[in-house]
Motif scaffolding. Structure first.
Motif, PDB file in Angstrom:
ATOM      1  N   MET A 211     -11.407  12.211  -2.091  1.00  0.00           N
ATOM      2  CA  MET A 211     -11.501  11.048  -2.963  1.00  0.00           C
ATOM      3  C   MET A 211     -10.814   9.844  -2.321  1.00  0.00           C
ATOM      4  O   MET A 211      -9.902   9.989  -1.517  1.00  0.00           O
ATOM      5  CB  MET A 211     -10.842  11.340  -4.320  1.00  0.00           C
ATOM      6  CG  MET A 211     -11.569  12.372  -5.163  1.00  0.00           C
ATOM      7  SD  MET A 211     -10.758  12.602  -6.750  1.00  0.00           S
ATOM      8  CE  MET A 211     -10.912  10.959  -7.445  1.00  0.00           C
ATOM      9  N   ASN A 212     -11.289   8.665  -2.683  1.00  0.00           N
ATOM     10  CA  ASN A 212     -10.722   7.433  -2.162  1.00  0.00           C
ATOM     11  C   ASN A 212     -10.143   6.590  -3.295  1.00  0.00           C
ATOM     12  O   ASN A 212     -10.505   6.754  -4.462  1.00  0.00           O
ATOM     13  CB  ASN A 212     -11.791   6.625  -1.425  1.00  0.00           C
ATOM     14  CG  ASN A 212     -12.223   7.298  -0.140  1.00  0.00           C
ATOM     15  OD1 ASN A 212     -11.436   7.988   0.499  1.00  0.00           O
ATOM     16  ND2 ASN A 212     -13.477   7.099   0.242  1.00  0.00           N
ATOM     17  N   LYS A 213      -9.257   5.695  -2.920  1.00  0.00           N
ATOM     18  CA  LYS A 213      -8.670   4.766  -3.877  1.00  0.00           C
ATOM     19  C   LYS A 213      -9.434   3.456  -3.839  1.00  0.00           C
ATOM     20  O   LYS A 213      -9.799   2.966  -2.762  1.00  0.00           O
ATOM     21  CB  LYS A 213      -7.198   4.517  -3.527  1.00  0.00           C
ATOM     22  CG  LYS A 213      -6.476   3.609  -4.507  1.00  0.00           C
ATOM     23  CD  LYS A 213      -5.000   3.494  -4.163  1.00  0.00           C
ATOM     24  CE  LYS A 213      -4.273   2.616  -5.175  1.00  0.00           C
ATOM     25  NZ  LYS A 213      -2.828   2.514  -4.872  1.00  0.00           N
ATOM     26  N   ILE A 214      -9.719   2.873  -5.009  1.00  0.00           N
ATOM     27  CA  ILE A 214     -10.478   1.630  -5.096  1.00  0.00           C
ATOM     28  C   ILE A 214      -9.513   0.453  -5.236  1.00  0.00           C
ATOM     29  O   ILE A 214      -8.627   0.458  -6.097  1.00  0.00           O
ATOM     30  CB  ILE A 214     -11.439   1.653  -6.301  1.00  0.00           C
ATOM     31  CG1 ILE A 214     -12.359   2.880  -6.218  1.00  0.00           C
ATOM     32  CG2 ILE A 214     -12.260   0.372  -6.343  1.00  0.00           C
ATOM     33  CD1 ILE A 214     -13.205   2.927  -4.957  1.00  0.00           C
ATOM     34  N   VAL A 215      -9.677  -0.560  -4.366  1.00  0.00           N
ATOM     35  CA  VAL A 215      -8.829  -1.751  -4.411  1.00  0.00           C
ATOM     36  C   VAL A 215      -9.707  -2.998  -4.258  1.00  0.00           C
ATOM     37  O   VAL A 215     -10.878  -2.919  -3.853  1.00  0.00           O
ATOM     38  CB  VAL A 215      -7.772  -1.740  -3.285  1.00  0.00           C
ATOM     39  CG1 VAL A 215      -6.833  -0.556  -3.433  1.00  0.00           C
ATOM     40  CG2 VAL A 215      -8.427  -1.735  -1.910  1.00  0.00           C
ATOM     41  N   LYS A 216      -9.142  -4.128  -4.582  1.00  0.00           N
ATOM     42  CA  LYS A 216      -9.826  -5.401  -4.376  1.00  0.00           C
ATOM     43  C   LYS A 216      -9.533  -5.893  -2.963  1.00  0.00           C
ATOM     44  O   LYS A 216      -8.366  -5.930  -2.532  1.00  0.00           O
ATOM     45  CB  LYS A 216      -9.360  -6.443  -5.395  1.00  0.00           C
ATOM     46  CG  LYS A 216     -10.065  -7.798  -5.249  1.00  0.00           C
ATOM     47  CD  LYS A 216      -9.395  -8.870  -6.098  1.00  0.00           C
ATOM     48  CE  LYS A 216      -9.579  -8.620  -7.564  1.00  0.00           C
ATOM     49  NZ  LYS A 216      -9.065  -9.780  -8.380  1.00  0.00           N
TER      50      LYS A 216
END
Length: 367
Positions: A1-6
């Motif tokens: 899984m990956n982390k979502i960022v702006k």
């Protein structure tokens, strides 16, 4: 899984046109690899890169990271077999490789340890991010390529650019005699206010005399020992920002009141002079080669990201970055910040970079 960022990215849009967008769904890995750290980005310098080079390093991708000059706080340290260089809570500054898969112009990024240095508390994140790329570029050009020594004469093309400003300060710090060119009255006024004062500020296009005549008069007919043309990118409308010729085959003889060509720059060089250029398209015609040969002069191609392409150069890169940060901390170098922007406004800011003729534009993340 990956982390979502702006994060800000180059995105391939309709008609195969690239545009800058601030994406809400940029991905970062949840699990860090060995010698990686997770950084809460506080500031990121914005620069005009040769996009063709960047694109070639990210082939077959429809989204390319944006922003490589970062300053922030360590949030997480990856697993490592040896002691990590940093710990959680450390404030760091660094330059990400052009081939790095994650944007530095973001709320958060993942970075390799070997491209970072500790940031002294006395330096703001904006100043730290604003001096990284231009500082490493200027330091590399002056010290490792031109080998500038005390008493030599240095001509800095477009001295009001981020790397030009730092190059002037470094050259003066190393006891060189510095001249600089400007392309607009605003740039000339800025350079004339510099302290300690420059030996000469040459506003290209204003002088009735040629660049060669001015340089020869200032050096008693000997010529300059080093010419720095670090920033070779032209603005988006095709007008020059750097005093470099618009193409490798541009006229070899600069007109008085016009912009100098390669022939003019080479004519300004002293015996044993060094011409350092950031333009990968510069090509030498036979007359130029003959002139350089007779003077024992040389041409160096500058790319500060080369430090990060080889593990064998990591030690030197960290020395450059550490020494640069220390000089900023000691107020020996003062980066010039044109203005700061919020992350949401980066797309517009990147499009307008060519309009900022003095100083650096920095993305700043609000607390």
């Amino acid at each position: 899984m990956n982390k979502i960022v702006k994060a800000a990215e180059y995105v391939l849009g309709e008609g195969d046109q690239w545009e800058v967008q601030v994406a809400e769904d940029s991905e970062l890995p949840l699990a860090l690899e060995e010698h990686q750290v997770r950084i809460r980005v506080k500031a990121c310098g914005l620069s005009e890169h040769d996009f063709e080079v960047v694109r070639n390093l990210h082939r077959s991708k429809s989204r390319i990271p944006l922003g490589h000059e970062i300053s922030g706080v360590i949030k997480e340290v990856g697993p490592t077999g040896t002691a990590s260089l940093f710990k959680v809570g450390d404030e760091v500054v660094g330059l990400l490789p052009l081939s790095w898969p994650y944007s530095g112009c973001a709320e958060e990024c993942v970075a390799p340890e070997y491209c970072l240095a500790l940031k002294p508390n006395a330096i703001s994140h904006v100043d730290a991010a604003g001096c990284v790329s231009g500082g490493v570029r200027a330091y590399t050009a002056l010290h490792y390529m031109a080998h500038v020594c005390g008493g030599e004469t240095v001509l800095v093309c477009n001295g009001s650019s981020p790397e030009g400003i730092i190059a002037i300060q470094l050259a003066q710090l190393w006891n060189a005699r510095v001249m600089a060119t400007a392309t607009t009255p605003e740039e000339a006024t800025f350079l004339e206010s510099h302290r300690p004062p420059l030996a000469q500020v040459i506003e290209v296009g204003k002088y009735r005399r040629s660049l060669v005549e001015v340089c020869m008069e200032e050096t008693g007919g000997l010529g300059v020992d080093c010419i720095l043309a670090c920033n070779a990118l032209a603005s988006r409308d095709g007008n020059e920002r750097t005093g470099m010729p618009s193409s490798p085959s541009s006229p070899t003889s600069g007109h008085r009141g016009g912009k100098p060509g390669l022939h003019d720059y080479f004519s300004c060089l002293a015996v044993g002079g060094r011409y350092v250029t950031g333009d990968r398209h510069v090509q030498l015609d036979p007359p130029h080669s003959d002139m350089l040969y007779m003077k024992g002069a040389s041409v160096c191609y500058l790319n500060e990201h080369t430090w990060l392409l080889s593990r064998g150069q990591q030690g030197r890169f960290l020395h450059v970055l550490g020494d640069l940060v220390e000089k900023v901390n000691e107020k020996k170098i003062n980066p010039s910040i044109h203005h700061t922007v919020e992350l949401d406004n980066v797309a517009t800011a990147v499009q307008q970079l060519s309009d900022c003729v003095v100083g650096k534009v920095v993305m700043r993340v609000s607390d």
